[in-house]
Design a protein around this motif. Structure first.
Motif, PDB file in Angstrom:
ATOM      1  N   GLY A  28       0.955  -1.042  -0.099  1.00 10.10           N
ATOM      2  CA  GLY A  28      -0.131   0.153  -0.139  1.00 10.10           C
ATOM      3  C   GLY A  28       0.669   1.241  -0.082  1.00 10.10           C
ATOM      4  N   THR A  29       0.195   2.342  -0.271  1.00 17.19           N
ATOM      5  CA  THR A  29       0.989   3.486  -0.334  1.00 17.19           C
ATOM      6  C   THR A  29       1.489   4.109   0.913  1.00 17.19           C
ATOM      7  OG1 THR A  29      -1.313   5.022  -0.321  1.00 17.19           O
ATOM      8  CG2 THR A  29      -0.296   4.177  -2.465  1.00 17.19           C
ATOM      9  N   ARG A  30       1.159   3.531   2.076  1.00 18.65           N
ATOM     10  CA  ARG A  30       1.758   3.896   3.438  1.00 18.65           C
ATOM     11  C   ARG A  30       3.127   3.598   3.450  1.00 18.65           C
ATOM     12  NH1 ARG A  30      -0.930  -0.929   3.930  1.00 18.65           N
ATOM     13  NH2 ARG A  30       0.235  -2.549   4.869  1.00 18.65           N
ATOM     14  N   VAL A  31       3.828   2.995   2.702  1.00 23.35           N
ATOM     15  CA  VAL A  31       5.118   2.637   2.675  1.00 23.35           C
ATOM     16  C   VAL A  31       5.957   4.031   2.931  1.00 23.35           C
ATOM     17  CG1 VAL A  31       7.076   1.885   1.542  1.00 23.35           C
ATOM     18  CG2 VAL A  31       5.121   0.541   1.431  1.00 23.35           C
ATOM     19  N   SER A  32       6.810   4.166   3.866  1.00 20.86           N
ATOM     20  CA  SER A  32       7.450   5.447   4.363  1.00 20.86           C
ATOM     21  C   SER A  32       8.316   5.641   3.443  1.00 20.86           C
ATOM     22  CB  SER A  32       8.002   5.469   5.576  1.00 20.86           C
ATOM     23  OG  SER A  32       9.183   4.658   5.415  1.00 20.86           O
ATOM     24  N   VAL A  33       8.708   6.924   2.930  1.00 27.54           N
ATOM     25  CA  VAL A  33       9.687   7.472   2.357  1.00 27.54           C
ATOM     26  C   VAL A  33      11.072   6.839   2.337  1.00 27.54           C
ATOM     27  CG1 VAL A  33      10.955   9.359   1.142  1.00 27.54           C
ATOM     28  CG2 VAL A  33       8.477   9.700   1.333  1.00 27.54           C
ATOM     29  N   ALA A  34      11.261   6.673   3.792  1.00 32.13           N
ATOM     30  CA  ALA A  34      12.700   6.312   4.103  1.00 32.13           C
ATOM     31  C   ALA A  34      12.787   4.815   3.846  1.00 32.13           C
ATOM     32  CB  ALA A  34      12.732   6.401   5.658  1.00 32.13           C
ATOM     33  N   ASP A  35      11.593   4.139   3.881  1.00 27.36           N
ATOM     34  CA  ASP A  35      11.624   2.691   3.564  1.00 27.36           C
ATOM     35  C   ASP A  35      11.690   2.505   2.067  1.00 27.36           C
ATOM     36  OD1 ASP A  35      11.672   2.034   6.337  1.00 27.36           O
ATOM     37  OD2 ASP A  35       9.417   1.297   6.055  1.00 27.36           O
ATOM     38  N   LEU A  36      11.167   3.129   1.287  1.00 24.99           N
ATOM     39  CA  LEU A  36      11.028   3.087  -0.154  1.00 24.99           C
ATOM     40  C   LEU A  36      12.559   3.595  -0.727  1.00 24.99           C
ATOM     41  CD1 LEU A  36       9.941   3.308  -2.984  1.00 24.99           C
ATOM     42  CD2 LEU A  36       9.394   5.740  -2.520  1.00 24.99           C
ATOM     43  N   MET A  37      13.175   4.481  -0.169  1.00 26.80           N
ATOM     44  CA  MET A  37      14.541   4.858  -0.633  1.00 26.80           C
ATOM     45  C   MET A  37      15.345   3.853  -0.137  1.00 26.80           C
ATOM     46  SD  MET A  37      13.738   7.429  -2.595  1.00 26.80           S
ATOM     47  CE  MET A  37      15.393   8.034  -2.864  1.00 26.80           C
ATOM     48  N   LYS A  38      15.374   3.139   0.971  1.00 26.30           N
ATOM     49  CA  LYS A  38      16.199   2.078   1.290  1.00 26.30           C
ATOM     50  C   LYS A  38      16.195   0.818   0.313  1.00 26.30           C
ATOM     51  CE  LYS A  38      17.556  -0.848   5.287  1.00 26.30           C
ATOM     52  NZ  LYS A  38      17.116  -1.183   6.564  1.00 26.30           N
ATOM     53  N   ALA A  39      14.782   0.506  -0.027  1.00 30.57           N
ATOM     54  CA  ALA A  39      14.818  -0.484  -0.838  1.00 30.57           C
ATOM     55  C   ALA A  39      15.114  -0.045  -2.237  1.00 30.57           C
ATOM     56  CB  ALA A  39      13.290  -0.784  -0.852  1.00 30.57           C
ATOM     57  N   ALA A  40      15.267   1.118  -2.809  1.00 31.81           N
ATOM     58  CA  ALA A  40      15.853   1.479  -3.995  1.00 31.81           C
ATOM     59  C   ALA A  40      17.181   1.578  -3.954  1.00 31.81           C
ATOM     60  CB  ALA A  40      15.017   2.605  -4.424  1.00 31.81           C
ATOM     61  N   GLY A  41      17.701   1.418  -2.793  1.00 37.39           N
ATOM     62  CA  GLY A  41      19.299   1.547  -2.712  1.00 37.39           C
ATOM     63  C   GLY A  41      19.931   3.180  -2.655  1.00 37.39           C
ATOM     64  N   LEU A  42      18.880   3.969  -2.207  1.00 36.62           N
ATOM     65  CA  LEU A  42      19.308   5.411  -2.356  1.00 36.62           C
ATOM     66  C   LEU A  42      18.929   6.204  -0.965  1.00 36.62           C
ATOM     67  CD1 LEU A  42      17.363   6.094  -5.777  1.00 36.62           C
ATOM     68  CD2 LEU A  42      19.927   6.080  -5.247  1.00 36.62           C
ATOM     69  N   THR A  43      19.528   7.301  -0.779  1.00 39.97           N
ATOM     70  CA  THR A  43      19.411   8.152   0.453  1.00 39.97           C
ATOM     71  C   THR A  43      17.948   8.732   0.492  1.00 39.97           C
ATOM     72  OG1 THR A  43      20.310  10.129  -0.418  1.00 39.97           O
ATOM     73  CG2 THR A  43      21.774   8.442   0.369  1.00 39.97           C
TER      74      THR A  43
END
Length: 198
Positions: A28-43
């Motif tokens: 769902g879109t509740r995924v945090s920006v921090a978790d999303l960027m970590k999963a993408a391998g970015l800061t």
């Protein structure tokens, strides 16, 4: 630290959108920006160099996921040499398979994003994009060419809408009951009901 090249910035943006497309469908879109960027391998800070807000990302990801899904339909149609009924039967079988139920991250965005999109602002870009995707999907599912080939603003006709509601409803219910025998029964019942309309 040096500036990121334009090509690298575009690659980073693509990576964030691809990652968010999978995570939003799965969690769902509740995924945090921090978790999303970590999963993408970015800061975390890199997010705001690419997107004005998380809402802007939701808009872009919705469009990306819907467009990807529409391309999948077009490829299936071509695979069957334009034989609409065969392409539809293949889609229905794949859609109501346990593998699709168990892999929301790569599956249908219409089903996976439904509750999140319902919470988006009325008249917003994500809702407009989602509505277009629903109309295109219904048009693709229309029996006997009832709704045309889809396209922007396409109408699926009553038959296409009934098939769409059956598919999406069955998938959502089977995911919600996963782990119980009812989950597989829901998929089988929907498959049998749609076989009668073929």
């Amino acid at each position: 630290m040096g500036r990121v090249s334009q090509a690298q910035a575009q690659e980073n943006r693509r990576r964030v959108v691809d990652t968010a497309s999978r995570l939003f469908r799965e969690q769902g879109t509740r995924v945090s920006v921090a978790d999303l960027m970590k999963a993408a391998g970015l800061t975390h800070g890199a997010f705001y160099k690419q997107f004005a807000s998380k809402e802007a990302l939701v808009d872009e990801v919705t469009a990306h996921a819907i467009d990807e899904w529409v391309r999948c339909h077009a490829a299936r149609f071509e695979q069957y040499g334009g034989r609409r009924d065969a392409a539809q039967r293949d889609l229905i079988d794949a859609y109501l398979a346990p593998e699709h139920r168990d892999n929301a991250a790569e599956g249908c965005p219409v089903a996976a994003l439904v509750t999140d999109i319902a919470r988006e602002p009325e008249g917003g870009e994500a809702r407009r994009t989602y509505a277009r995707g629903v109309a295109d999907f219904a048009a693709y599912l229309a029996p006997g060419g009832e709704g045309g080939e889809g396209g922007e603003g396409g109408e699926g006709g009553e038959g296409g809408l009934v098939r769409l509601c059956t598919l999406v409803g069955a998938l959502i219910l089977s995911r919600a009951t996963e782990g119980s025998p009812l989950s597989d029964e829901i998929l089988a019942a929907a498959r049998a009901a749609l076989a009668e309309t073929a």
